[in-house]
Design an enzyme around this catalytic site. Structure first.
Site, PDB file in Angstrom:
ATOM      1  N   LYS A   1     -10.298   5.768   3.606  1.00 45.73           N
ATOM      2  CA  LYS A   1     -11.595   5.310   4.084  1.00 45.73           C
ATOM      3  C   LYS A   1     -12.726   5.667   3.117  1.00 45.73           C
ATOM      4  CE  LYS A   1     -14.870   3.714   6.227  1.00 45.73           C
ATOM      5  NZ  LYS A   1     -15.524   3.620   4.941  1.00 45.73           N
TER       6      LYS A   1
ATOM      7  N   CYS B   1       0.817  -1.231   0.000  1.00 42.02           N
ATOM      8  CA  CYS B   1       0.000   0.000   0.000  1.00 42.02           C
ATOM      9  C   CYS B   1       0.841   1.268   0.000  1.00 42.02           C
ATOM     10  CB  CYS B   1      -0.937  -0.002   1.201  1.00 42.02           C
ATOM     11  SG  CYS B   1      -1.828  -1.545   1.397  1.00 42.02           S
TER      12      CYS B   1
ATOM     13  N   HIS C   1      -9.104   3.529  -1.835  1.00 47.35           N
ATOM     14  CA  HIS C   1      -7.740   3.001  -1.682  1.00 47.35           C
ATOM     15  C   HIS C   1      -7.372   2.083  -2.853  1.00 47.35           C
ATOM     16  CE1 HIS C   1      -4.092   1.602  -0.002  1.00 47.35           C
ATOM     17  NE2 HIS C   1      -4.553   0.661   0.806  1.00 47.35           N
TER      18      HIS C   1
END
Ligand SMILES: CC(C)(COP(=O)(O)OP(=O)(O)OC[C@H]1O[C@@H](n2cnc3c(N)ncnc32)[C@H](O)[C@@H]1OP(=O)(O)O)[C@@H](O)C(=O)NCCC(=O)NCCS
Length: 389
Positions: free
Chosen positions: A332, A83, A336
């Protein structure tokens, strides 16, 4: 140290997309090039941040993106740090410009996973954990962050309502962001009543699976001087880049309530910029789950240990609060798309520092920080930016 700049930054809309990763990456790259007022032939090298090439069975996106831009001879490599691939790619471009190898680089982050069902996507994502000890044993990312949340609740008395307040704030911010994945107003009650994903985390404590791309043009001072007398419209400055590693697996850590990689990367960035958390006007932090935002705020020193939860519930991190956190909506609610996320954070910083963030504009924004975590903290990149003047 030489000055390094973000000449422009742009993104696709995040969400479920019919476009392939290469199409999304090209869309964002073309927008960034156009916004920079340059042509593809000005780009000397590139990095493509992409974590799950498996999802489309297409690795080696660098040459594909460069060919699509009509510059197939320009070198570009894929950067994969789960990520935090985006922050890693930004940092590699920063290093290359500092080293004087290149004057103008394209960084583009991209991910496309919405064609996968939830179980397959969750399984692929778990390849970014320490798979032998975690993913293969059934510990998904919601499960791992659930363990972090439980440890934080045990150590500091953090409450589920406080976690929920992170989601409520970030959904509110995303409502003001046309590029965000989720446009839905929610309340603490909605979060509390949403289905449990990995206790204590519920549906609204989690980021969604998103597709999307974000791109930035990173350049040297010499390159700027060739454009518009050295002060092209919109350009912002990279004040500092910090990066650190941590153990891949949670069981190797003495304390689950902090990500050491984030502490170290933050410390490096603040030292390089000669700044402290009090100097930051707003931050985009890695809130893949609500607990992750609270841990980030404490790791970076915005709040003392154990106090970020109460501060969030009290509204101190809202757009009008003392330190706005995730004005974009964060992972959120903005979404993502893993490889794109760290670059997408830079897009938000670029828009905010240029005072072009519309309804979600942070007033008087001049100095901003991005924090992008790989997996549960196996890596972290922290960057600090300022407006040009
Ligand atoms: C939370 C999660 C399991 C939900 O997946 P799911 O049960 O398959 O959800 P669906 O895709 O079927 O969506 C069901 C509904 O919830 C919504 N939704 C899905 N994920 C959501 C999220 N994270 N937040 C808010 N709403 C969400 C969908 O929009 C959909 O709404 P609708 O019925 O009004 O259209 C999934 O989003 C997830 O695993 N997220 C974490 C991803 C992750 O681990 N990333 C890496 C972090 S390190």
């Amino acid at each position: 140290m030489k000055n390094v700049y973000v000449l422009s930054a742009a993104m696709s809309k995040y969400g479920k997309s019919p476009l392939s990763a290469r199409e999304l990456a090209l869309e964002a790259s073309r927008k960034a090039i156009e916004k920079a007022g340059i042509t593809p032939s000005d780009v000397q090298g590139g990095f493509v941040a992409n974590a799950f090439s498996l999802s489309e069975k297409q690795g080696h996106l660098g040459p594909i993106v460069m060919s699509g831009l009509g510059i197939p001879d320009v070198p570009a490599s894929t950067i994969e740090s789960a990520c935090s691939s985006g922050a890693s790619a930004i940092r590699e471009a920063w290093i290359n410009i500092l080293a004087g190898i290149y004057d103008c680089m394209l960084v583009v982050g991209v991910e496309r996973v919405s064609q996968l069902d939830t179980i397959t996507a969750t399984t692929y994502f778990s390849f970014g954990s320490d798979y032998v000890f975690e993913g293969a044993c059934g510990a998904s990312f919601p499960g791992l962050y659930g363990s972090i949340a439980r440890a934080h609740m045990t150590k500091y008395g953090t409450r589920e309502e406080e976690l929920a307040s992170v989601a409520v704030k970030n959904h509110d911010n995303a409502l003001k962001n046309p590029n965000a994945h989720l446009h839905k107003k929610i309340t603490i009650d909605d979060v509390m009543k949403s289905p449990v994903v990995a206790s204590p985390l519920k549906l609204y404590d989690a980021c969604p699976f998103s597709d999307g791309a974000a791109a930035a043009i990173i350049c040297s001072e010499e390159f700027l001087k060739r454009l518009n007398g050295g002060k092209p419209e919109g350009v912002i400055k990279i004040l500092a880049s910090g990066r650190a590693g941590g153990t891949g697996a949670l069981h190797q850590r003495p304390d689950l309530t902090t990500l050491k990689a984030a502490v170290l990367a933050g410390r490096e960035a603040f030292k390089m910029a000669s700044l402290t958390p009090k100097d930051i006007d707003f931050a985009e932090v890695h809130d893949c789950f609500t607990i992750a935002e609270l841990v980030a705020l404490e790791d970076l020193g915005f709040f003392p240990r154990g106090e970020a939860a109460k501060a969030t519930l009290e509204g101190r991190t809202t757009l009008k609060g003392e330190i706005p956190i995730n004005p974009s909506g964060g992972l959120k609610a903005k979404g993502h798309p893993v490889g794109a996320t760290g670059v997408g954070q830079v897009v938000e910083v670029y828009e905010q520092l240029n005072h072009k963030a519309g309804e979600r504009q942070v007033s008087d924004a001049r100095i901003a920080l991005t924090h992008n975590v790989g997996a549960t903290g196996g890596s972290c990149g922290v960057h600090i930016f300022s407006s040009f003047d």
